[in-house]
Scaffold this active site. Structure first.
Site, PDB file in Angstrom:
ATOM      1  N   ASP A 187       0.856  -1.193   0.000  1.00 56.56           N
ATOM      2  CA  ASP A 187       0.000   0.000   0.000  1.00 56.56           C
ATOM      3  C   ASP A 187       0.889   1.239   0.000  1.00 56.56           C
ATOM      4  OD1 ASP A 187      -3.251   0.310   1.224  1.00 56.56           O
ATOM      5  OD2 ASP A 187      -2.005   2.087   0.882  1.00 56.56           O
ATOM      6  N   ASN A 235      -4.420   6.599   1.389  1.00 61.50           N
ATOM      7  CA  ASN A 235      -5.715   6.729   2.069  1.00 61.50           C
ATOM      8  C   ASN A 235      -5.824   5.762   3.255  1.00 61.50           C
ATOM      9  OD1 ASN A 235      -8.232   8.045   2.244  1.00 61.50           O
ATOM     10  ND2 ASN A 235      -9.260   6.270   1.339  1.00 61.50           N
ATOM     11  N   SER A 256     -17.140  -3.220  -8.430  1.00 67.00           N
ATOM     12  CA  SER A 256     -18.174  -2.528  -7.674  1.00 67.00           C
ATOM     13  C   SER A 256     -19.512  -2.649  -8.397  1.00 67.00           C
ATOM     14  CB  SER A 256     -17.788  -1.049  -7.569  1.00 67.00           C
ATOM     15  OG  SER A 256     -18.875  -0.268  -7.161  1.00 67.00           O
ATOM     16  N   TYR A 315     -14.939   7.364 -11.822  1.00 64.68           N
ATOM     17  CA  TYR A 315     -14.592   6.227 -10.953  1.00 64.68           C
ATOM     18  C   TYR A 315     -15.176   4.931 -11.535  1.00 64.68           C
ATOM     19  CZ  TYR A 315     -15.157   2.942  -7.060  1.00 64.68           C
ATOM     20  OH  TYR A 315     -15.156   1.812  -6.280  1.00 64.68           O
ATOM     21  N   LYS A 368     -13.435   1.305 -13.135  1.00 71.13           N
ATOM     22  CA  LYS A 368     -13.752  -0.080 -12.752  1.00 71.13           C
ATOM     23  C   LYS A 368     -14.130  -0.886 -13.992  1.00 71.13           C
ATOM     24  CE  LYS A 368     -13.107   0.020  -8.299  1.00 71.13           C
ATOM     25  NZ  LYS A 368     -11.915  -0.634  -7.763  1.00 71.13           N
ATOM     26  N   ASN A 410     -22.739  -2.473  -0.901  1.00 73.17           N
ATOM     27  CA  ASN A 410     -22.327  -1.372   0.003  1.00 73.17           C
ATOM     28  C   ASN A 410     -21.658  -1.903   1.276  1.00 73.17           C
ATOM     29  OD1 ASN A 410     -24.315  -0.177  -1.872  1.00 73.17           O
ATOM     30  ND2 ASN A 410     -24.066   1.646  -0.616  1.00 73.17           N
ATOM     31  N   ASN A 468     -20.276   8.797   2.553  1.00 78.41           N
ATOM     32  CA  ASN A 468     -21.123   7.602   2.610  1.00 78.41           C
ATOM     33  C   ASN A 468     -21.962   7.583   3.880  1.00 78.41           C
ATOM     34  OD1 ASN A 468     -18.324   6.252   1.131  1.00 78.41           O
ATOM     35  ND2 ASN A 468     -20.289   6.238   0.086  1.00 78.41           N
TER      36      ASN A 468
HETATM   37  P1  NAD Z   1      -9.606   2.423   0.951  1.00 77.19           P
HETATM   38  O1  NAD Z   1      -9.304   3.753   0.375  1.00 77.19           O
HETATM   39  O2  NAD Z   1      -9.795   2.313   2.414  1.00 77.19           O
HETATM   40  O3  NAD Z   1      -8.474   1.375   0.520  1.00 77.19           O
HETATM   41  C1  NAD Z   1      -7.758   1.484  -0.694  1.00 77.19           C
HETATM   42  C2  NAD Z   1      -6.270   1.432  -0.360  1.00 77.19           C
HETATM   43  O4  NAD Z   1      -5.513   1.513  -1.571  1.00 77.19           O
HETATM   44  C3  NAD Z   1      -5.822   2.574   0.536  1.00 77.19           C
HETATM   45  O5  NAD Z   1      -5.180   2.042   1.668  1.00 77.19           O
HETATM   46  C4  NAD Z   1      -4.855   3.385  -0.337  1.00 77.19           C
HETATM   47  O6  NAD Z   1      -3.820   3.951   0.429  1.00 77.19           O
HETATM   48  C5  NAD Z   1      -4.379   2.332  -1.333  1.00 77.19           C
HETATM   49  N1  NAD Z   1      -3.952   2.829  -2.638  1.00 77.19           N
HETATM   50  C6  NAD Z   1      -4.639   3.660  -3.460  1.00 77.19           C
HETATM   51  N2  NAD Z   1      -3.922   3.873  -4.574  1.00 77.19           N
HETATM   52  C7  NAD Z   1      -2.782   3.132  -4.469  1.00 77.19           C
HETATM   53  C8  NAD Z   1      -1.655   2.928  -5.300  1.00 77.19           C
HETATM   54  N3  NAD Z   1      -1.532   3.549  -6.481  1.00 77.19           N
HETATM   55  N4  NAD Z   1      -0.676   2.095  -4.883  1.00 77.19           N
HETATM   56  C9  NAD Z   1      -0.765   1.475  -3.689  1.00 77.19           C
HETATM   57  N5  NAD Z   1      -1.805   1.641  -2.846  1.00 77.19           N
HETATM   58  C10 NAD Z   1      -2.809   2.466  -3.239  1.00 77.19           C
HETATM   59  O7  NAD Z   1     -10.872   1.848   0.168  1.00 77.19           O
HETATM   60  P2  NAD Z   1     -11.731   0.546   0.422  1.00 77.19           P
HETATM   61  O8  NAD Z   1     -13.101   0.962   0.786  1.00 77.19           O
HETATM   62  O9  NAD Z   1     -11.001  -0.396   1.295  1.00 77.19           O
HETATM   63  O10 NAD Z   1     -11.813  -0.012  -1.068  1.00 77.19           O
HETATM   64  C11 NAD Z   1     -10.932  -1.017  -1.552  1.00 77.19           C
HETATM   65  C12 NAD Z   1     -11.290  -1.314  -2.998  1.00 77.19           C
HETATM   66  O11 NAD Z   1     -12.654  -1.732  -3.074  1.00 77.19           O
HETATM   67  C13 NAD Z   1     -11.153  -0.115  -3.942  1.00 77.19           C
HETATM   68  O12 NAD Z   1     -10.618  -0.570  -5.155  1.00 77.19           O
HETATM   69  C14 NAD Z   1     -12.586   0.345  -4.118  1.00 77.19           C
HETATM   70  O13 NAD Z   1     -12.776   0.969  -5.359  1.00 77.19           O
HETATM   71  C15 NAD Z   1     -13.337  -0.979  -4.050  1.00 77.19           C
HETATM   72  N6  NAD Z   1     -14.749  -0.806  -3.652  1.00 77.19           N
HETATM   73  C16 NAD Z   1     -15.042  -0.176  -2.459  1.00 77.19           C
HETATM   74  C17 NAD Z   1     -16.377   0.036  -2.104  1.00 77.19           C
HETATM   75  C18 NAD Z   1     -16.736   0.743  -0.817  1.00 77.19           C
HETATM   76  O14 NAD Z   1     -17.877   1.168  -0.675  1.00 77.19           O
HETATM   77  N7  NAD Z   1     -15.829   0.881   0.154  1.00 77.19           N
HETATM   78  C19 NAD Z   1     -17.405  -0.427  -2.934  1.00 77.19           C
HETATM   79  C20 NAD Z   1     -17.073  -1.077  -4.118  1.00 77.19           C
HETATM   80  C21 NAD Z   1     -15.731  -1.263  -4.460  1.00 77.19           C
HETATM   81  N1  UFG Z   2     -27.181   8.979   2.099  1.00 74.51           N
HETATM   82  C1  UFG Z   2     -27.845   9.931   2.842  1.00 74.51           C
HETATM   83  N2  UFG Z   2     -27.106  10.830   3.564  1.00 74.51           N
HETATM   84  C2  UFG Z   2     -25.744  10.810   3.584  1.00 74.51           C
HETATM   85  C3  UFG Z   2     -25.067   9.814   2.810  1.00 74.51           C
HETATM   86  C4  UFG Z   2     -25.825   8.930   2.066  1.00 74.51           C
HETATM   87  O1  UFG Z   2     -29.065   9.986   2.849  1.00 74.51           O
HETATM   88  O2  UFG Z   2     -25.121  11.646   4.239  1.00 74.51           O
HETATM   89  C5  UFG Z   2     -27.976   7.998   1.336  1.00 74.51           C
HETATM   90  C6  UFG Z   2     -27.753   8.050  -0.171  1.00 74.51           C
HETATM   91  O3  UFG Z   2     -28.585   9.015  -0.755  1.00 74.51           O
HETATM   92  C7  UFG Z   2     -28.077   6.617  -0.564  1.00 74.51           C
HETATM   93  C8  UFG Z   2     -27.623   5.793   0.640  1.00 74.51           C
HETATM   94  O4  UFG Z   2     -27.569   6.707   1.738  1.00 74.51           O
HETATM   95  O5  UFG Z   2     -29.456   6.448  -0.711  1.00 74.51           O
HETATM   96  C9  UFG Z   2     -26.240   5.159   0.474  1.00 74.51           C
HETATM   97  O6  UFG Z   2     -25.317   6.160   0.092  1.00 74.51           O
HETATM   98  P1  UFG Z   2     -23.731   5.899   0.126  1.00 74.51           P
HETATM   99  O7  UFG Z   2     -23.078   7.171  -0.283  1.00 74.51           O
HETATM  100  O8  UFG Z   2     -23.337   5.295   1.419  1.00 74.51           O
HETATM  101  O9  UFG Z   2     -23.532   4.772  -0.983  1.00 74.51           O
HETATM  102  P2  UFG Z   2     -23.889   4.752  -2.539  1.00 74.51           P
HETATM  103  O10 UFG Z   2     -24.798   3.593  -2.771  1.00 74.51           O
HETATM  104  O11 UFG Z   2     -24.347   6.075  -3.013  1.00 74.51           O
HETATM  105  O12 UFG Z   2     -22.455   4.510  -3.194  1.00 74.51           O
HETATM  106  C10 UFG Z   2     -21.670   3.381  -2.854  1.00 74.51           C
HETATM  107  C11 UFG Z   2     -20.183   3.711  -3.000  1.00 74.51           C
HETATM  108  C12 UFG Z   2     -19.869   3.988  -4.439  1.00 74.51           C
HETATM  109  C13 UFG Z   2     -20.325   2.861  -5.307  1.00 74.51           C
HETATM  110  C14 UFG Z   2     -21.793   2.570  -5.073  1.00 74.51           C
HETATM  111  C15 UFG Z   2     -22.240   1.344  -5.828  1.00 74.51           C
HETATM  112  O13 UFG Z   2     -19.859   4.844  -2.225  1.00 74.51           O
HETATM  113  O14 UFG Z   2     -18.463   4.098  -4.577  1.00 74.51           O
HETATM  114  O15 UFG Z   2     -22.011   2.314  -3.681  1.00 74.51           O
HETATM  115  O16 UFG Z   2     -21.507   0.243  -5.405  1.00 74.51           O
HETATM  116  F1  UFG Z   2     -20.147   3.212  -6.612  1.00 74.51           F
END
Ligand code: NAD
Ligand code: UFG
Length: 345
Positions: A39, A43, A132, A156, A160, A186, A206
């Site tokens: 990593d 982030n 995602s 974004y 993907k 989610n 989120n």
């Molecule tokens: P996160 O930001 O907590 O974790 C991602 C990690 O990747 C971080 O620790 C960051 O430092 C590292 N990173 C980013 N760019 C890098 C690079 N170029 N080289 C090395 N390290 C790097 O996010 P997360 O929620 O743990 O998500 C992990 C993965 O899952 C991501 O690819 C994200 O797109 C995917 N994902 C997350 C969600 C969600 O809601 N959290 C939903 C769908 C998909």
């Molecule tokens: N919401 C609120 N108030 C807030 C935040 C969110 O009402 O302060 C609502 C949104 O309108 C939505 C639900 O809560 O109805 C969930 O919202 P999130 O932002 O937690 O999640 P999303 O479904 O919008 O998005 C997430 C990830 C995206 C991903 C998407 C589909 O954040 O990266 O799921 O996988 F693309």
């Protein structure tokens, strides 16, 4: 087998100190495999490595580096005897991706390309990718199966989709690759130890991280984005999945990679929960108030989105175990434990 030896085959977790990666590290170790975290900490924090060591009961290998650094990737793959990669590293903020599309294409797409080249050079051709539900765009039918049409509504999401296409092309070109594309719904919650969880920088976008900050008194109230959706209570519906269940899905995928060429699989519960239902569950199980006000819809949000998770059961033998109540309880425990760690006394 001595799991601390670098001779033991390991699973490389790019983005391993992040929210989801850190939980996967625990499940990988629990399955008797050796996680190696890679990593650049853009982030996440290094302190996660020590906390993981205390959960797992032995030190965890960590390499600070960028996935775009091909030389370091090659060295890491060889020195740690990596047998498969779980690729989580990436930037993930939808709004930021609209402002900085090139940073997203560079980090996510170019980064994945460089990593795949390094893997190919080292003969490591087994990969689980963090995709995602965003690749389904605006849902046309629910629940969402893997055959739902793909589209992207943000840079974004485009990254993907582009990575999914890159992986499919690779699979067609060379049958030695074993690829699994996991499409998360989610992810929320935290490990039950309270030692690892989601720690977003700045104001959370989120829902669950914002609920935590309101419950902790750091923000006055939650804005509920839209009360006029065509859902039972008018608020948006999502498929919230406990991050520990999600992590277990990755271990199941890694263990079955040999039988796969390139497969996309949903990881979700199959259950939709509205914003108000989630807030209500949080208040009930934790005995705290989450003041909230109804606001206009957030641009770009879909009404409802939830998975058909049956392919995951069929192909991975995996299904979720934890409820929305578990997600709320574990997330709140994490919030309180991290507040206690950062408090001056
Ligand atoms: P996160 O930001 O907590 O974790 C991602 C990690 O990747 C971080 O620790 C960051 O430092 C590292 N990173 C980013 N760019 C890098 C690079 N170029 N080289 C090395 N390290 C790097 O996010 P997360 O929620 O743990 O998500 C992990 C993965 O899952 C991501 O690819 C994200 O797109 C995917 N994902 C997350 C969600 C969600 O809601 N959290 C939903 C769908 C998909
Ligand atoms: N919401 C609120 N108030 C807030 C935040 C969110 O009402 O302060 C609502 C949104 O309108 C939505 C639900 O809560 O109805 C969930 O919202 P999130 O932002 O937690 O999640 P999303 O479904 O919008 O998005 C997430 C990830 C995206 C991903 C998407 C589909 O954040 O990266 O799921 O996988 F693309």
């Amino acid at each position: 087998m001595d799991m601390t030896s670098k001779q033991t085959p390991s699973i490389l977790l790019t983005g391993g100190t992040g929210f989801i990666g850190s939980h996967i590290a625990v499940e990988v170790a629990r399955a008797g495999l050796r996680p190696v975290l890679y990593d650049n900490l853009c982030n996440s924090k290094r302190s996660v490595v020590e906390r993981l060591g205390s959960i797992i009961g032995r030190p965890v290998d960590f390499v600070q580096g960028d996935i775009r650094d091909g030389d370091l990737m090659r060295r890491t793959l060889r020195e740690h005897h990596v047998s498969a990669v779980i690729h989580l590293a990436g930037l993930k903020a939808v709004g930021e991706s609209v402002q900085q599309p090139l940073a997203y294409w560079d980090n996510n797409v170019v980064g994945t390309l460089r990593m795949l080249e390094a893997m190919n050079d080292c003969g490591v051709r087994s990969l689980v990718f963090s995709s995602s539900a965003t690749v389904y765009g605006e849902p046309q039918r629910l629940p969402i199966t893997e055959s739902h049409p793909l589209s992207a509504t943000s840079p974004y999401g485009q990254t993907k989709l582009a990575i999914e296409h890159m992986l499919r092309d690779l699979s067609v070109s060379d049958e030695r690759w074993h690829l699994c594309l996991l499409r998360y719904f989610n992810p929320v919650g935290a490990h039950e130890s309270g030692q690892i969880g989601e720690d977003p920088n700045g104001i959370p976008n989120n829902l669950m991280p914002f609920v935590l900050k309101v419950a902790a008194g750091q923000f006055r109230e939650l804005s509920v984005w839209g009360g006029d959706y065509p859902t039972p209570d008018g608020t948006g519906v999502r498929d919230y999945i406990h991050v520990v269940d999600l992590a277990a899905g990755h271990v199941a995928a890694v263990q079955r990679l040999d039988g796969m060429r390139c497969e996309a699989i949903n990881l979700g519960t199959g259950r939709g929960t509205s914003v108000l239902e989630l807030v209500g569950a949080f208040e009930r199980v934790n005995g705290v108030k989450v003041p909230h006000v109804m606001k206009d819809r957030r641009p770009g949000d879909v009404t409802s989105c939830f998975a058909d998770p049956s392919l995951a059961l069929q192909r991975l033998g995996w299904r979720t175990q934890r409820t929305v109540e578990d997600m709320c309880r574990d997330a709140w425990r994490w919030q309180n434990a991290s507040a206690a760690r950062t408090s001056p006394d």
